[in-house]
Every structure is written in structure tokens, then in C-alpha cells.
Design a protein around this motif. Structure first.
Motif, mmCIF file in Angstrom:
data_model
loop_
_atom_site.group_PDB
_atom_site.id
_atom_site.type_symbol
_atom_site.label_atom_id
_atom_site.label_comp_id
_atom_site.label_asym_id
_atom_site.label_seq_id
_atom_site.Cartn_x
_atom_site.Cartn_y
_atom_site.Cartn_z
ATOM 1 N N VAL A 1 49.804 -10.060 35.857
ATOM 2 C CA VAL A 1 48.740 -9.975 37.069
ATOM 3 C C VAL A 1 47.236 -9.753 36.164
ATOM 4 O O VAL A 1 47.085 -8.797 35.797
ATOM 5 N N ILE A 2 46.311 -10.452 36.563
ATOM 6 C CA ILE A 2 44.875 -10.299 35.995
ATOM 7 C C ILE A 2 44.169 -9.509 37.378
ATOM 8 O O ILE A 2 44.486 -10.106 38.461
ATOM 9 N N VAL A 3 43.576 -8.729 37.051
ATOM 10 C CA VAL A 3 42.869 -7.937 38.085
ATOM 11 C C VAL A 3 41.267 -8.372 38.267
ATOM 12 O O VAL A 3 40.740 -8.462 37.135
ATOM 13 N N ASN A 4 41.039 -9.330 39.313
ATOM 14 C CA ASN A 4 39.385 -9.467 39.567
ATOM 15 C C ASN A 4 38.849 -8.403 40.033
ATOM 16 O O ASN A 4 39.215 -8.033 41.330
ATOM 17 N N GLU A 5 37.970 -7.738 39.533
ATOM 18 C CA GLU A 5 37.529 -6.719 40.003
ATOM 19 C C GLU A 5 36.428 -6.796 41.287
ATOM 20 O O GLU A 5 35.892 -7.716 41.159
ATOM 21 N N GLY A 6 36.768 -6.036 42.317
ATOM 22 C CA GLY A 6 35.923 -6.195 43.530
ATOM 23 C C GLY A 6 34.521 -6.093 43.194
ATOM 24 O O GLY A 6 34.203 -5.293 42.680
ATOM 25 N N LYS A 7 33.848 -6.589 44.019
ATOM 26 C CA LYS A 7 32.384 -6.346 43.835
ATOM 27 C C LYS A 7 31.942 -5.062 44.477
ATOM 28 O O LYS A 7 32.342 -4.924 45.553
ATOM 29 N N PRO A 8 31.378 -4.224 43.673
ATOM 30 C CA PRO A 8 31.139 -2.818 44.449
ATOM 31 C C PRO A 8 29.906 -2.960 45.637
ATOM 32 O O PRO A 8 29.019 -4.059 45.427
ATOM 33 N N VAL A 9 29.997 -2.050 46.429
ATOM 34 C CA VAL A 9 28.712 -1.797 47.377
ATOM 35 C C VAL A 9 27.390 -1.772 46.463
ATOM 36 O O VAL A 9 27.442 -0.908 45.546
ATOM 37 N N ASP A 10 26.434 -2.530 46.853
ATOM 38 C CA ASP A 10 25.072 -2.342 46.115
ATOM 39 C C ASP A 10 24.400 -1.084 46.521
ATOM 40 O O ASP A 10 23.671 -0.989 47.551
ATOM 41 N N LEU A 11 24.908 0.185 45.950
ATOM 42 C CA LEU A 11 24.249 1.537 46.261
ATOM 43 C C LEU A 11 22.918 1.177 45.843
ATOM 44 O O LEU A 11 21.841 2.018 46.432
ATOM 45 N N GLY A 12 22.339 0.507 44.947
ATOM 46 C CA GLY A 12 20.961 0.411 44.599
ATOM 47 C C GLY A 12 20.036 -0.133 45.618
ATOM 48 O O GLY A 12 19.084 0.396 45.895
ATOM 49 N N LYS A 13 20.721 -1.025 46.255
ATOM 50 C CA LYS A 13 19.917 -1.707 47.591
ATOM 51 C C LYS A 13 19.868 -0.468 48.674
ATOM 52 O O LYS A 13 18.852 -0.485 49.292
ATOM 53 N N LEU A 14 20.856 0.162 48.880
ATOM 54 C CA LEU A 14 20.910 1.127 49.797
ATOM 55 C C LEU A 14 19.564 2.340 49.585
ATOM 56 O O LEU A 14 19.205 2.737 50.164
ATOM 57 N N LEU A 15 19.838 2.509 48.012
ATOM 58 C CA LEU A 15 18.872 3.735 47.655
ATOM 59 C C LEU A 15 17.417 3.170 47.380
ATOM 60 O O LEU A 15 16.535 4.043 47.433
ATOM 61 N N GLN A 16 17.400 1.843 47.354
ATOM 62 C CA GLN A 16 16.036 1.374 46.951
ATOM 63 C C GLN A 16 14.854 1.919 47.901
ATOM 64 O O GLN A 16 14.816 1.712 49.114
ATOM 65 N N LEU B 46 38.541 -3.049 43.292
ATOM 66 C CA LEU B 46 39.499 -2.847 42.404
ATOM 67 C C LEU B 46 38.735 -2.596 40.769
ATOM 68 O O LEU B 46 37.573 -2.975 40.776
ATOM 69 N N ARG B 47 39.300 -1.968 39.979
ATOM 70 C CA ARG B 47 38.600 -1.440 38.845
ATOM 71 C C ARG B 47 39.588 -1.372 37.684
ATOM 72 O O ARG B 47 40.276 -0.469 37.635
ATOM 73 N N GLY B 48 39.657 -2.261 36.702
ATOM 74 C CA GLY B 48 40.669 -2.050 35.540
ATOM 75 C C GLY B 48 41.929 -2.538 35.428
ATOM 76 O O GLY B 48 42.504 -2.498 36.512
ATOM 77 N N THR B 49 42.381 -2.536 34.248
ATOM 78 C CA THR B 49 43.860 -2.542 33.896
ATOM 79 C C THR B 49 44.274 -1.636 32.942
ATOM 80 O O THR B 49 43.664 -1.355 31.952
ATOM 81 N N TYR B 50 45.427 -0.687 33.277
ATOM 82 C CA TYR B 50 45.697 0.204 32.535
ATOM 83 C C TYR B 50 47.142 0.123 32.156
ATOM 84 O O TYR B 50 48.053 -0.406 33.181
ATOM 85 N N LYS B 51 47.722 0.516 30.998
ATOM 86 C CA LYS B 51 48.999 0.247 30.583
ATOM 87 C C LYS B 51 49.944 1.233 31.273
ATOM 88 O O LYS B 51 51.185 0.917 31.491
ATOM 89 N N THR B 52 49.371 2.443 31.471
ATOM 90 C CA THR B 52 50.061 3.514 32.116
ATOM 91 C C THR B 52 49.452 4.189 33.298
ATOM 92 O O THR B 52 48.191 4.240 33.431
ATOM 93 N N LYS B 53 50.329 4.697 33.940
ATOM 94 C CA LYS B 53 49.572 5.614 35.046
ATOM 95 C C LYS B 53 48.924 6.750 34.640
ATOM 96 O O LYS B 53 47.812 7.227 35.160
#
Length: 111
Positions: free
Chosen positions: A66-81, A23-30
Motif C-alpha cells: 500500500v502506498i501512502v499518499n500523505e494528506g495535505k497538512p493544514v496551512d498553519l503558516g496561513k493561520l499565523l501569518q 497521513l504521514r510516512g510509511t514505517y516497517k514496524t510499529k
């Protein structure tokens, strides 16, 4: 109120896999959510062993309060390291990585 779901797809050979969602962010409108989603969509740096990596984003309604707890993104840095992509693309993929690694802000990304 709306929130954005980021969908990370990775392609290996001919198989496309939904690797993760967050999940990412909260927005007032679509409209505000879709404007932010446009920048999140598109190719990402492709980790070694994969043919392609990209994000899709979709906006979904949430109830007020409703409060959005942003999901932890995949660690692309680790994949690309230590294994950067073979080709440096001019598609904006690296810009997207920087934006995805930045918190939405103290106000939950409220637009």
C-alpha cells in the motif's frame, strides 16, 4: 507496515475541535512508527482566536504494497501569518512546525 495519522486539535474557549487529519510516512514496524510519532505529538503555535493548538499522532497498520499518499497538512503558516502567537513558548512548538513542513523524503519516510 504502518503509517501515522496526525490529528490537529484547536481549542476555542472551552471547545476542543479536531480540525484536520493527515497521513504521514510509511514505517516497517510499529516500533519505528511510534518512535517517529513521539516527536510529532505536542503543542503547536496557537493561532490568534484560539486557546491552544496541538498534534496527536497514532500509528495504524497498513497492508504491504500500500502506498501512502500523505494528506495535505493544514496551512498553519496561513493561520499565523501576520498574527504570531502572543507568547513565544519553549515547548518545541516551532521545531515541530518546521518538521511538519518538510516532506517525509523520496522514500516515503521508510524507516
Amino acid at each position: 507496515m504502518f503509517t501515522m495519522i496526525l490529528l490537529l486539535y484547536l481549542q476555542q474557549h472551552r471547545d476542543v475541535m479536531l480540525e484536520s487529519t493527515s497521513l504521514r510516512g510509511t514505517y516497517k514496524t510499529k516500533k519505528a512508527c511510534e518512535a517517529a510519532a513521539v516527536r510529532a505529538r505536542g503543542p503547536l503555535p496557537t493561532p490568534q482566536g484560539y486557546a491552544a493548538a496541538w498534534h496527536d499522532a497514532m500509528c495504524i497498520p497498513i497492508n504491504r504494497g500500500v502506498i501512502v499518499n500523505e494528506g495535505k497538512p493544514v496551512d498553519l503558516g496561513k493561520l499565523l501569518q501576520g498574527r504570531p502567537p502572543v507568547v513565544c513558548e519553549g515547548t518545541g512548538a516551532w521545531r515541530r512546525v518546521v518538521e511538519l513542513c518538510t516532506p517525509a523524503g523520496g522514500n516515503g519516510g521508510m524507516r
